[in-house]
Motif scaffolding. Structure first.
Motif, PDB file in Angstrom:
ATOM      1  N   UNK A 105       2.280 -22.986  43.289  1.00 21.87           N
ATOM      2  CA  UNK A 105       3.558 -22.456  43.713  1.00 21.87           C
ATOM      3  C   UNK A 105       4.643 -23.505  43.917  1.00 21.87           C
ATOM      4  N   UNK A 106       4.393 -24.749  43.522  1.00 22.57           N
ATOM      5  CA  UNK A 106       5.364 -25.831  43.730  1.00 22.57           C
ATOM      6  C   UNK A 106       6.372 -25.928  42.585  1.00 22.57           C
ATOM      7  N   UNK A 107       6.241 -25.092  41.594  1.00 22.82           N
ATOM      8  CA  UNK A 107       7.178 -25.120  40.471  1.00 22.82           C
ATOM      9  C   UNK A 107       6.706 -26.034  39.354  1.00 22.82           C
ATOM     10  N   UNK A 108       7.575 -26.216  38.386  1.00 25.00           N
ATOM     11  CA  UNK A 108       7.256 -27.016  37.197  1.00 25.00           C
ATOM     12  C   UNK A 108       7.347 -28.505  37.530  1.00 25.00           C
ATOM     13  N   UNK A 109       6.317 -29.232  37.161  1.00 23.92           N
ATOM     14  CA  UNK A 109       6.308 -30.689  37.300  1.00 23.92           C
ATOM     15  C   UNK A 109       6.407 -31.315  35.917  1.00 23.92           C
ATOM     16  N   UNK A 110       7.011 -32.481  35.849  1.00 25.65           N
ATOM     17  CA  UNK A 110       7.187 -33.218  34.597  1.00 25.65           C
ATOM     18  C   UNK A 110       6.268 -34.429  34.595  1.00 25.65           C
ATOM     19  N   UNK A 111       5.385 -34.495  33.631  1.00 26.83           N
ATOM     20  CA  UNK A 111       4.400 -35.579  33.537  1.00 26.83           C
ATOM     21  C   UNK A 111       4.844 -36.547  32.466  1.00 26.83           C
ATOM     22  N   UNK A 112       5.051 -37.792  32.881  1.00 27.46           N
ATOM     23  CA  UNK A 112       5.545 -38.828  31.963  1.00 27.46           C
ATOM     24  C   UNK A 112       4.371 -39.666  31.445  1.00 27.46           C
ATOM     25  N   UNK A 113       4.170 -39.609  30.142  1.00 28.65           N
ATOM     26  CA  UNK A 113       3.241 -40.508  29.473  1.00 28.65           C
ATOM     27  C   UNK A 113       4.105 -41.627  28.898  1.00 28.65           C
ATOM     28  N   UNK A 114       3.961 -42.832  29.421  1.00 31.63           N
ATOM     29  CA  UNK A 114       4.799 -43.954  29.008  1.00 31.63           C
ATOM     30  C   UNK A 114       3.923 -45.014  28.351  1.00 31.63           C
ATOM     31  N   UNK A 115       4.301 -45.401  27.165  1.00 32.22           N
ATOM     32  CA  UNK A 115       3.599 -46.443  26.426  1.00 32.22           C
ATOM     33  C   UNK A 115       4.488 -47.671  26.387  1.00 32.22           C
ATOM     34  N   UNK A 116       3.952 -48.789  26.855  1.00 35.41           N
ATOM     35  CA  UNK A 116       4.678 -50.053  26.855  1.00 35.41           C
ATOM     36  C   UNK A 116       4.038 -51.002  25.862  1.00 35.41           C
ATOM     37  N   UNK A 117       4.825 -51.576  24.995  1.00 35.70           N
ATOM     38  CA  UNK A 117       4.374 -52.613  24.074  1.00 35.70           C
ATOM     39  C   UNK A 117       4.590 -53.956  24.775  1.00 35.70           C
ATOM     40  N   UNK A 118       3.557 -54.778  24.829  1.00 35.74           N
ATOM     41  CA  UNK A 118       3.622 -56.036  25.570  1.00 35.74           C
ATOM     42  C   UNK A 118       3.500 -57.254  24.671  1.00 35.74           C
ATOM     43  N   UNK A 119       4.055 -58.372  25.161  1.00 41.66           N
ATOM     44  CA  UNK A 119       3.942 -59.645  24.441  1.00 41.66           C
ATOM     45  C   UNK A 119       2.715 -60.435  24.881  1.00 41.66           C
ATOM     46  N   UNK A 120       1.864 -59.851  25.722  1.00 43.24           N
ATOM     47  CA  UNK A 120       0.637 -60.488  26.212  1.00 43.24           C
ATOM     48  C   UNK A 120      -0.568 -59.709  25.701  1.00 43.24           C
ATOM     49  N   UNK A 121      -1.636 -60.432  25.376  1.00 42.64           N
ATOM     50  CA  UNK A 121      -2.840 -59.778  24.880  1.00 42.64           C
ATOM     51  C   UNK A 121      -3.593 -59.069  26.000  1.00 42.64           C
TER      52      UNK A 121
END
Length: 154
Positions: A105-121
Motif C-alpha cells: 500500500x506504499x505506492x509505486x517505487x522506482x528501482x534504479x539499476x545503475x551500471x558504472x564503468x570503471x578505470x580500475x580492474x
C-alpha cells in the motif's frame, strides 16, 4: 554508440515482474549493456530504491565485474566465486540481490539499476563491504554510468 543498459524482463520505466521481487522467486533480472566507455577495466552494478520510507534502500551491489562482461543472466548466484565478481552486503543484511519489496500500500517505487564503468580492474574492499561502500569506492574510478529504472508496488 552510447553507453546503455537494458533488461529482457522489463522495459525502462516498466513494471518489474514478480519473479524478480520478494513476492516471487527473488531472482535478479537478466541485464545486458553496450557502448562501453574506452578504458573500462571493470564494472559495478548497483540497485536501490530511492522511494523507500526511511530513505534510499540498497538492494544489490555487484563489483569487480570484468571489462569483457556485457551481460548478466537471470538469477545471479548469491555466493561469490573465488577470483570472480564480488557482492556487497545489502540493506537486508545479506550479500547478493534482494529484489523489490516495498511496504504494501506504499505506492509505486522506482528501482534504479545503475551500471558504472570503471578505470580500475578491482576495488580495494573487504568481502563484507556494504552497498554504500561499493558505491563510494566506485565513484573515484567511474568513466561512465547508465541507469535502467523499473517500477514495482504491492
Amino acid at each position: 554508440m552510447a553507453f546503455s543498459l537494458q533488461s529482457s524482463a522489463f522495459e525502462s520505466g516498466g513494471r518489474i515482474p514478480d519473479r524478480h521481487t520478494c513476492a516471487g522467486e527473488n531472482l535478479s533480472p537478466p541485464l545486458e549493456w553496450s557502448g562501453v566507455p574506452p578504458g573500462t577495466r571493470s564494472f559495478v552494478l548497483l540497485c536501490d530504491d530511492p522511494d523507500a520510507p526511511g530513505g534510499t534502500w540498497q538492494h544489490w551491489a555487484l563489483f569487480d565485474l570484468p571489462a569483457d562482461a556485457m551481460a548478466l543472466p537471470e538469477g545471479h548466484a548469491r555466493e561469490n566465486p573465488p577470483g570472480g565478481p564480488r557482492q556487497g552486503v545489502n540493506d537486508f543484511r545479506r550479500s547478493g540481490y534482494d529484489g523489490p519489496c516495498p511496504p504494501p500500500g506504499h505506492g509505486v517505487h522506482h528501482y534504479r539499476f545503475r551500471l558504472l564503468a570503471l578505470d580500475a580492474e578491482r576495488l580495494d574492499l573487504k568481502d563484507d563491504a556494504g552497498c554504500r561502500d561499493v558505491e563510494a569506492a566506485a565513484a573515484d574510478h567511474a568513466l561512465g554510468e547508465v541507469t535502467l529504472i523499473g517500477t514495482y508496488s504491492r
